[in-house]
Design an enzyme around this catalytic site. Structure first.
Site, PDB file in Angstrom:
ATOM      1  N   ASN A 100       0.824  -1.211   0.000  1.00 15.50           N
ATOM      2  CA  ASN A 100       0.000   0.000   0.000  1.00 15.50           C
ATOM      3  C   ASN A 100       0.859   1.263   0.000  1.00 15.50           C
ATOM      4  O   ASN A 100       1.961   1.293   0.552  1.00 15.50           O
ATOM      5  CB  ASN A 100      -0.977   0.009   1.187  1.00 15.50           C
ATOM      6  CG  ASN A 100      -0.318  -0.126   2.552  1.00 15.50           C
ATOM      7  OD1 ASN A 100       0.567  -0.954   2.754  1.00 15.50           O
ATOM      8  ND2 ASN A 100      -0.751   0.697   3.496  1.00 15.50           N
ATOM      9  N   GLU A 102       0.336   5.511   0.637  1.00 15.84           N
ATOM     10  CA  GLU A 102      -0.554   6.587   1.083  1.00 15.84           C
ATOM     11  C   GLU A 102       0.113   7.941   0.886  1.00 15.84           C
ATOM     12  O   GLU A 102       1.341   8.035   0.810  1.00 15.84           O
ATOM     13  CB  GLU A 102      -0.897   6.395   2.571  1.00 15.84           C
ATOM     14  CG  GLU A 102      -1.609   5.084   2.875  1.00 15.84           C
ATOM     15  CD  GLU A 102      -1.728   4.799   4.360  1.00 15.84           C
ATOM     16  OE1 GLU A 102      -2.348   3.793   4.723  1.00 15.84           O
ATOM     17  OE2 GLU A 102      -1.178   5.598   5.168  1.00 15.84           O
ATOM     18  N   HIS A 113      -3.853   0.588  -2.861  1.00 17.60           N
ATOM     19  CA  HIS A 113      -3.969  -0.559  -1.973  1.00 17.60           C
ATOM     20  C   HIS A 113      -2.955  -1.634  -2.390  1.00 17.60           C
ATOM     21  O   HIS A 113      -2.556  -1.707  -3.560  1.00 17.60           O
ATOM     22  CB  HIS A 113      -5.386  -1.115  -2.014  1.00 17.60           C
ATOM     23  CG  HIS A 113      -6.414  -0.167  -1.479  1.00 17.60           C
ATOM     24  ND1 HIS A 113      -7.238  -0.482  -0.416  1.00 17.60           N
ATOM     25  CD2 HIS A 113      -6.759   1.085  -1.860  1.00 17.60           C
ATOM     26  CE1 HIS A 113      -8.046   0.544  -0.164  1.00 17.60           C
ATOM     27  NE2 HIS A 113      -7.764   1.503  -1.031  1.00 17.60           N
ATOM     28  N   GLU A 115      -3.237  -4.825  -2.850  1.00 13.03           N
ATOM     29  CA  GLU A 115      -3.731  -5.719  -3.897  1.00 13.03           C
ATOM     30  C   GLU A 115      -3.640  -5.045  -5.265  1.00 13.03           C
ATOM     31  O   GLU A 115      -3.255  -5.676  -6.259  1.00 13.03           O
ATOM     32  CB  GLU A 115      -5.178  -6.137  -3.606  1.00 13.03           C
ATOM     33  CG  GLU A 115      -5.341  -6.944  -2.333  1.00 13.03           C
ATOM     34  CD  GLU A 115      -5.557  -6.094  -1.076  1.00 13.03           C
ATOM     35  OE1 GLU A 115      -6.198  -6.585  -0.142  1.00 13.03           O
ATOM     36  OE2 GLU A 115      -5.078  -4.929  -1.035  1.00 13.03           O
ATOM     37  N   CYS A 140     -10.172  -5.328   1.515  1.00 11.91           N
ATOM     38  CA  CYS A 140     -11.332  -4.479   1.760  1.00 11.91           C
ATOM     39  C   CYS A 140     -12.276  -4.550   0.560  1.00 11.91           C
ATOM     40  O   CYS A 140     -11.946  -5.095  -0.499  1.00 11.91           O
ATOM     41  CB  CYS A 140     -10.900  -3.039   2.004  1.00 11.91           C
ATOM     42  SG  CYS A 140     -10.174  -2.240   0.558  1.00 11.91           S
ATOM     43  N   CYS A 143     -10.855  -3.230  -2.754  1.00 14.34           N
ATOM     44  CA  CYS A 143      -9.944  -4.134  -3.459  1.00 14.34           C
ATOM     45  C   CYS A 143     -10.688  -5.302  -4.088  1.00 14.34           C
ATOM     46  O   CYS A 143     -10.317  -5.778  -5.168  1.00 14.34           O
ATOM     47  CB  CYS A 143      -8.878  -4.651  -2.504  1.00 14.34           C
ATOM     48  SG  CYS A 143      -7.712  -3.369  -2.004  1.00 14.34           S
TER      49      CYS A 143
END
Length: 308
Positions: A100, A102, A113, A115, A140, A143
């Site tokens: 991930n 950010e 993310h 994935e 989540c 994803c």
């Protein structure tokens, strides 16, 4: 401002229920992953499986903690790793790592993310079929929706630390490409016959743009991040039927950049270029928003070129 790099454990061994590596072995593998930009090819995998006397699936799940080390998470401080097991054009198994990313002081919707990162890594590097994806934590809903755009969405296995699923089990009654009349999918795009009409255009950047998966906006677009001493990194736009889980070309390129273990700052980054399709542009704003998280970077060059 955003963290510009990840934190790697330099002197630790990798030991879990799947594999055991000593400190030297782990350090060597970390170095190899950075030099190969987050990819282990078929020969790498076979050598490691023989060395550790494990199956490739055990290796896949055992290496997920290393993928997590490449996370850039200044907001959540929650590091997620994922590895895609996929077949290349020769039918050989490769592992594609992801983590991930950010961006501090920007909308949370701009994050990448883990994935997405791993799937993007496989897609950009020519993988043809996803077999499995191993993840450090349950995916989540965002994803799951992103994965639902894949050509192999109904087939591949999702491996969690203690469970295994098919996507349909995690995303029942799903909404996908066919609901919008799109017969194509990520990893199975509509053949692109056009070319950009623009003098002096970087051929590799143009190729990544033409390979973008953009059935909904038709904005064939890509980003090139050039560095002073570590080569170039490219990202392509990947859209989603639910729109929001789409991966922008800059996010795509940045994910690749961080998988090489580089710091995103003025000492490393020489230039950033965005190529968009004239008449369909929609990426300059989000690219500038992401880059606003970082200080002293070169201004992004935006090229709008007609597709003929």
């Amino acid at each position: 401002m955003a963290s510009a790099t990840f934190t790697v454990q330099q002197d630790t061994a990798l030991t879990n229920s799947h594999i055991t590596l000593n400190v030297a072995q782990t350090a060597s593998l970390r170095s190899q992953l950075k030099s190969q930009r987050g990819i282990l090819n078929s020969s790498n995998i076979k050598a490691l499986c023989a060395q550790l006397n494990v199956s490739d699936d055990a290796l896949l799940q055992g290496l997920v903690p290393l993928a997590s080390e490449y996370a850039v998470a200044p907001v959540s401080d929650f590091h997620v790793g994922a590895i895609v097991k996929a077949l290349d054009e020769n039918g050989e198994v490769n592992f594609y790592f992801g983590a991930n990313v950010e961006f501090d002081h920007q909308a949370l919707s701009l994050v990448v993310h883990a994935e997405q990162s791993a799937i993007n890594n496989a897609w950009l590097n020519g993988a043809k079929k996803i077999v499995k994806i191993a993840i450090s934590d349950a995916p989540c809903g965002y994803c799951r929706q992103f994965m639902n755009e894949l050509a192999d969405a109904k087939e591949f296995d999702i491996l969690l630390p203690d469970q295994q699923f098919k996507l349909a089990e995690l995303l029942p009654h799903s909404f996908g490409p066919t609901d919008l009349g799109n017969e194509f999918s990520l990893f199975n795009p509509k053949p692109q016959q056009g070319n950009f009409s623009f003098d002096g255009l970087d051929e590799t950047l143009a190729r990544f743009a033409l390979n973008a998966y953009v059935p909904y906006s038709q904005n064939f677009s890509a980003v090139k991040i050039s560095t002073f001493s570590d080569g170039d990194f490219y990202g392509s736009y990947a859209e989603n039927a639910a729109y929001s889980p789409s991966l922008s070309p800059l996010q795509s390129a940045l994910s690749q950049f961080f998988l090489a273990g580089l710091s995103f700052n003025e000492s490393t980054v020489k230039s950033i270029t965005l190529l968009e399709t004239a008449g369909h542009e929609n990426q300059a704003g989000v690219a500038r928003a992401v880059l606003a998280s970082f200080k002293n970077l070169p201004a992004i060059e935006v090229i709008s070129a007609p597709l003929k």
